[in-house]
Write a protein that holds these residues in place. Structure first.
Motif, PDB file in Angstrom:
ATOM      1  N   SER A 126     -11.813   1.063   0.015  1.00 57.91           N
ATOM      2  CA  SER A 126     -11.376   0.365   1.227  1.00 57.91           C
ATOM      3  C   SER A 126     -10.630  -0.919   0.885  1.00 57.91           C
ATOM      4  O   SER A 126      -9.528  -1.176   1.379  1.00 57.91           O
ATOM      5  N   ALA A 127     -11.216  -1.751   0.013  1.00 61.04           N
ATOM      6  CA  ALA A 127     -10.590  -3.024  -0.342  1.00 61.04           C
ATOM      7  C   ALA A 127      -9.266  -2.798  -1.061  1.00 61.04           C
ATOM      8  O   ALA A 127      -8.278  -3.497  -0.810  1.00 61.04           O
ATOM      9  N   GLY A 183      -6.690  -1.696   1.327  1.00 63.46           N
ATOM     10  CA  GLY A 183      -6.294  -2.872   2.100  1.00 63.46           C
ATOM     11  C   GLY A 183      -5.277  -3.695   1.328  1.00 63.46           C
ATOM     12  O   GLY A 183      -4.285  -4.174   1.880  1.00 63.46           O
ATOM     13  N   ARG A 184      -5.529  -3.836   0.009  1.00 65.84           N
ATOM     14  CA  ARG A 184      -4.591  -4.611  -0.808  1.00 65.84           C
ATOM     15  C   ARG A 184      -3.240  -3.906  -0.933  1.00 65.84           C
ATOM     16  O   ARG A 184      -2.194  -4.547  -0.938  1.00 65.84           O
ATOM     17  N   GLU A 195      -1.960  -1.944   1.341  1.00 64.54           N
ATOM     18  CA  GLU A 195      -1.311  -2.131   2.638  1.00 64.54           C
ATOM     19  C   GLU A 195      -0.647  -3.498   2.694  1.00 64.54           C
ATOM     20  O   GLU A 195       0.506  -3.649   3.102  1.00 64.54           O
ATOM     21  N   SER A 196      -1.382  -4.538   2.256  1.00 65.17           N
ATOM     22  CA  SER A 196      -0.844  -5.888   2.282  1.00 65.17           C
ATOM     23  C   SER A 196       0.375  -6.013   1.382  1.00 65.17           C
ATOM     24  O   SER A 196       1.374  -6.636   1.747  1.00 65.17           O
ATOM     25  N   LYS A 230       3.264  -4.577   3.056  1.00 66.27           N
ATOM     26  CA  LYS A 230       3.758  -5.414   4.147  1.00 66.27           C
ATOM     27  C   LYS A 230       4.552  -6.601   3.603  1.00 66.27           C
ATOM     28  O   LYS A 230       5.574  -7.001   4.169  1.00 66.27           O
ATOM     29  N   ILE A 244       8.213  -0.601   6.055  1.00 70.09           N
ATOM     30  CA  ILE A 244       7.402  -0.856   7.248  1.00 70.09           C
ATOM     31  C   ILE A 244       6.611   0.400   7.602  1.00 70.09           C
ATOM     32  O   ILE A 244       5.415   0.364   7.887  1.00 70.09           O
ATOM     33  N   ASP A 296       2.532   1.011   7.610  1.00 69.29           N
ATOM     34  CA  ASP A 296       1.778   1.489   8.772  1.00 69.29           C
ATOM     35  C   ASP A 296       0.996   2.767   8.479  1.00 69.29           C
ATOM     36  O   ASP A 296       0.031   3.092   9.163  1.00 69.29           O
ATOM     37  N   ALA A 303      -2.792   3.131   8.228  1.00 71.32           N
ATOM     38  CA  ALA A 303      -3.610   2.948   9.418  1.00 71.32           C
ATOM     39  C   ALA A 303      -3.348   4.027  10.461  1.00 71.32           C
ATOM     40  O   ALA A 303      -3.906   3.981  11.554  1.00 71.32           O
ATOM     41  N   LEU A 309      -7.544   4.282   5.980  1.00 74.12           N
ATOM     42  CA  LEU A 309      -8.403   3.100   5.848  1.00 74.12           C
ATOM     43  C   LEU A 309      -9.745   3.345   6.524  1.00 74.12           C
ATOM     44  O   LEU A 309     -10.792   2.953   6.012  1.00 74.12           O
ATOM     45  N   ASP A 354     -13.459   3.185   4.841  1.00 68.38           N
ATOM     46  CA  ASP A 354     -14.563   2.382   5.388  1.00 68.38           C
ATOM     47  C   ASP A 354     -15.788   3.261   5.640  1.00 68.38           C
ATOM     48  O   ASP A 354     -16.910   2.922   5.257  1.00 68.38           O
TER      49      ASP A 354
END
Lengths: 486, 350
Positions: free
Chosen positions: A102-103, A106-107, A109-110, A113, A382, A386, A389, A407, A411
């Motif tokens: 998950s983390a 998340g990284r 995804e960031s 972005k 972009i 996305d 998610a 994601l 989780d």
């Protein structure tokens, strides 16, 4: 001759007292042994009026033994389960360490972005590729950890089976001794040993003990398979060398009947064997499925269909060796997690072109999204940012929600594992408490207490003194008679 | 412990040490929670709610990343806005010089030099970069959108102007015969071949490497805005056209009537350009405001996720401290009780 009778009675009394004293010292000597029960000599007066020790009995209530056996089966099983889950959970989804899927997702995804905010420069795209490699490494490691957990469980089953066979053969020997000597000799120590063996057996496999005539017992598993009846039944198990995703393990067979690990109507419910089998076939296989689905979800999310979205869907950033397309949604591809990798076409470390992340075309030049080749093109980035998610369909073999985002799956997978761990851990706590209480109850009714034995010893000392005194008085009387006669 | 008289010695020892182990494990946990301020082993404590912790952490990361990206975007839009403000200043200076030049013969040379320097200044401003991005290049953000008009040897733009002039009048701009060009011919040239130079496709070939479409960026979970500008904007084309008319058509050699035609056209172009610039600046200002408001919304969301995470993970320090003290007392009691019970033996009395 009355005096002679008195002398014989006193001698019998001395004999009983010293027998009982010997018992006291046996009790005291075995005080530290948790399986030891207190031995009680039953003194009766015989037909001719002399007292003698008729038999040696054990203190204790049989019902307590059954309760202890059941509780220790459950407790040792939960211990196995908790250990396996804790190892898995801490190596995979420790929420503190930021290394959970998950983390890492998340990284990624960031990073995507940030890359989308500045598509012109490679630096951000490189960071995204690094994050992607972290993700694929974590998925690979997760698959390896799940396989290792299954492999460990398989080895645990083999160990349990070996130990069980050994315990049963010892049990057979002790039981035979009890049956042959029962009624003619003191078998209380053998009974203690047999109870101890039962407790050891119960830790490996859930059992039911049925007493039979002449002190004999039969053992059945909690599912009803005969484990011991006059002779020990043979338990067999063949370990499996490769338990990677999708590979089934073998079942434990008792007299040819499947008892654990596999399918059948007589599966053992508790004990280490059952818990190892559950870790191997249920928990471990589910974690493997979860990682396979994470891997498939990544391939899906980053797949390319070309600028018009009309080309056949092909793996993009995340791919796997020998890929000829993107696997369909909702179906686990066994072993995919172990094979997941970042496409060499976009990985600068493998000679790839990092700009393909922005422009598309990882699957081939025809798939290039950035038709104009412009450095400020951010639409694809972009879209990729996305994609983590956006909702996908996942296999129900993950045991978590099937319609969720990548994601969301990551989780839920973390939550699932920790929930299993929490349940197993509180179950373990509960079962251990029951074991402790059962042991305490056993010890209270059957255990050896030093004070009690000492008090008993004082009593016997008095009885011995009284009998000795009697003998010396009788001796005096006899002496007087003999002198008078002379 | 009540049934001391009959309890087995083995179980008494085991029971006491097991109790102490449990108490000590609990105390350790309380100590760790006190020092970290978070629950110990959140996975074990929260169970399935660990998923929530994981989700919130990813949300938090996403929000802060978007905020960081917005800072970058704000920086870029600021550079765009500053560039446009400079361009406006150049255009205004040039425009007022033009007005003076129409009225006075003496102001002719100053306005030509203002136009020349204006062209250079425009080139410079349009090639502004932010973090490696040419902010006026549209999506073609890795190439400078314009090049120096007066470079030696002349670039494509200047060659195109010269060629168009020769094609229209059969002479170069510095030919003395420029004085013979009638106003009507000049007027036709300006509206025809010269204007075409600043329209597509000639503009893209000779003047600007920028693309028409701007860079787009996400500023919140759902808002996407344009975050760069393009040198192809009408304001830039009109201003460039106006300044090139004055600077590079041989204005000083023309007859007064012809010159008036050129100056009028230049003046009209400059003022249209100023209007377009003001509109563009307004648009960029709007986008700046949207980024700012998106970022402040993100700040609120971030503080909300922190609170949410705290609800799941944080430990009440007072509660943990009380628990630790209670545990300490129980451990001490267990110690003294154990030693008392162990000393209670008949062995000592006989």
């Amino acid at each position: 001759m009355v005096l002679g009778v008195g002398l014989n009675a006193a001698r019998a009394g001395l004999q009983v007292a010293s027998d009982q004293l010997a018992l006291v010292s046996r009790n005291v000597a075995r005080m530290g042994d948790p399986t030891a029960t207190r031995k009680v000599a039953q003194a009766v007066t015989g037909a001719v009026g002399y007292v003698h020790v008729s038999q040696i009995a054990r203190a204790g209530a049989p019902g307590l033994v059954d309760a202890l056996l059941a509780a220790s089966s459950s407790a040792s099983g939960e211990q196995v389960r908790t250990d396996a889950l804790t190892r898995l959970a801490t190596s995979l989804v420790d929420p503190d360490q930021g290394q959970s899927p998950s983390a890492l997702l998340g990284r990624l995804e960031s990073a995507l972005k940030l890359a989308a905010a500045n598509p012109t420069q490679d630096a951000a795209a490189r960071a995204a590729i690094t994050a992607a490699k972290d993700v694929s490494a974590a998925i690979n490691q997760g698959a390896a950890a799940a396989t290792a957990a299954r492999q460990d469980a398989d080895a645990g089953m083999a160990q349990s089976v070996d130990r069980l066979n050994e315990l049963l053969s010892r049990f057979e020997a002790v039981n035979r001794e009890i049956v042959t000597k029962s009624g003619s000799a003191d078998v209380t120590d053998q009974l203690d040993a047999r109870d101890g063996l039962l407790q050891d057996i119960a830790q490996e496999i859930g059992i039911r003990v049925v007493p039979r005539s002449h002190g004999d017992v039969a053992i059945y598993t909690d599912s009803g398979i005969t484990l011991f009846e006059t002779t020990a039944r043979s338990i067999s198990f063949a370990p499996t060398a490769d338990l990677s995703s999708g590979q089934p393990g073998n079942a434990v067979l008792i007299d040819g009947v499947p008892a654990a690990g596999g399918s059948g109507t007589m599966m053992v419910q508790s004990g280490r064997i059952a818990a190892h089998a559950a870790v191997r076939d249920d928990i471990g296989a589910t974690v493997q499925a979860q990682y396979d689905e994470l891997a498939r979800g990544l391939v899906e999310a980053f797949a390319e269909t070309g600028p018009a979205g009309t080309l056949p869907k092909m793996p993009g950033l995340f791919t796997f060796p020998g890929a000829t397309g993107v696997p369909p949604q909702g179906l686990q591809v066994a072993g995919l997690a172990a094979m997941l990798q970042v496409s060499a076409a976009v990985d600068p470390a493998q000679g790839g072109n990092v700009k393909l992340l922005r422009d598309g075309g990882i699957a081939g030049a025809a798939y290039t999204y950035n038709v104009g080749g412009q450095a400020g093109y951010s639409d694809r980035l972009i879209e990729l940012g996305d994609s983590l998610a956006s909702t996908q369909l996942f296999s129900s073999s993950t045991q978590v929600a099937t319609s969720t985002s990548l994601l969301g799956l990551a989780d839920s997978v973390g939550g699932w594992l920790h929930e299993q761990r929490k349940t197993a851990s509180s179950e373990l706590e509960f079962r251990s408490t029951i074991v402790a209480r059962a042991r305490e109850a056993m010890a209270q009714s059957a255990g050896v207490n030093l004070d009690q034995e000492l008090a008993h010893m004082l009593e016997l000392e008095r009885s011995f003194q009284a009998n000795s005194r009697l003998i010396s008085v009788l001796d005096d009387m006899l002496k007087t008679i003999i002198q008078d006669v002379r | 412990m009540a049934a001391i008289s009959s309890i087995g010695a083995a179980s008494l020892n085991v029971g006491a040490s097991e109790l102490l182990l449990t108490l000590k494990a609990d105390l350790n946990k309380a100590q760790r929670e006190l020092s970290s301020g978070r629950i110990d082993d959140p996975g074990l404590t929260l169970g399935y709610r660990t998923a929530e912790v994981l989700r919130i952490r990813v949300d938090d990361l996403r929000l802060s990343t978007t905020r960081d990206a917005n800072a970058l975007i704000t920086g870029r839009l600021d550079v765009v806005q500053a560039g446009l403000s400079d361009v406006t200043e150049v255009a205004e200076g040039y425009s007022s010089a033009l007005l003076t030049a129409r009225d006075s013969e003496n102001a002719l040379l100053p306005v030509i030099s203002t136009a020349r320097s204006g062209i250079s200044a425009l080139n410079d401003r349009l090639n502004a970069t932010h973090d490696g991005v040419f902010v006026f290049a549209g999506q073609n953000s890795d190439a400078p959108p314009t090049s120096d008009y007066f470079a030696e040897p002349p670039g494509a733009a200047r060659q195109a102007v010269a060629a168009a002039f020769v094609a229209a009048f059969g002479m170069t701009q510095d030919d003395p015969a420029v004085a013979t060009i009638p106003p009507a011919a000049m007027s036709a040239f300006l509206a025809g071949p010269f204007a075409d130079l600043f329209a597509d496709p000639a503009w893209g070939q000779n003047w600007s490497a920028a693309s028409d479409d701007n860079m787009t960026s996400r500023i919140s979970s759902s808002e996407t805005i344009e975050t760069s500008a393009s040198a192809n904007h009408t304001s830039v084309r009109k201003l460039t056209a106006s300044m090139v008319m004055v600077a590079d058509l041989g204005l000083d050699g023309m007859s007064a009537e012809t010159r008036r035609v050129v100056l009028n056209a230049a003046s009209a172009g400059a003022s249209e350009s100023l209007g377009d610039l003001a509109r563009l600046r307004g648009e960029v200002g709007d986008r700046q405001a949207r980024v700012t408001s998106a970022s402040s919304r993100l700040d609120i969301q971030i503080s909300f996720t922190k609170t949410e995470l705290g609800k799941l993970e944080d430990v009440d320090a007072a509660e943990a401290a009380t628990r630790a003290i209670g545990l300490l007392q129980r451990i001490e009691a267990a110690y003294s009780l154990t030693s008392r019970i162990m000393s209670l033996s008949l062995l000592n009395a006989i």
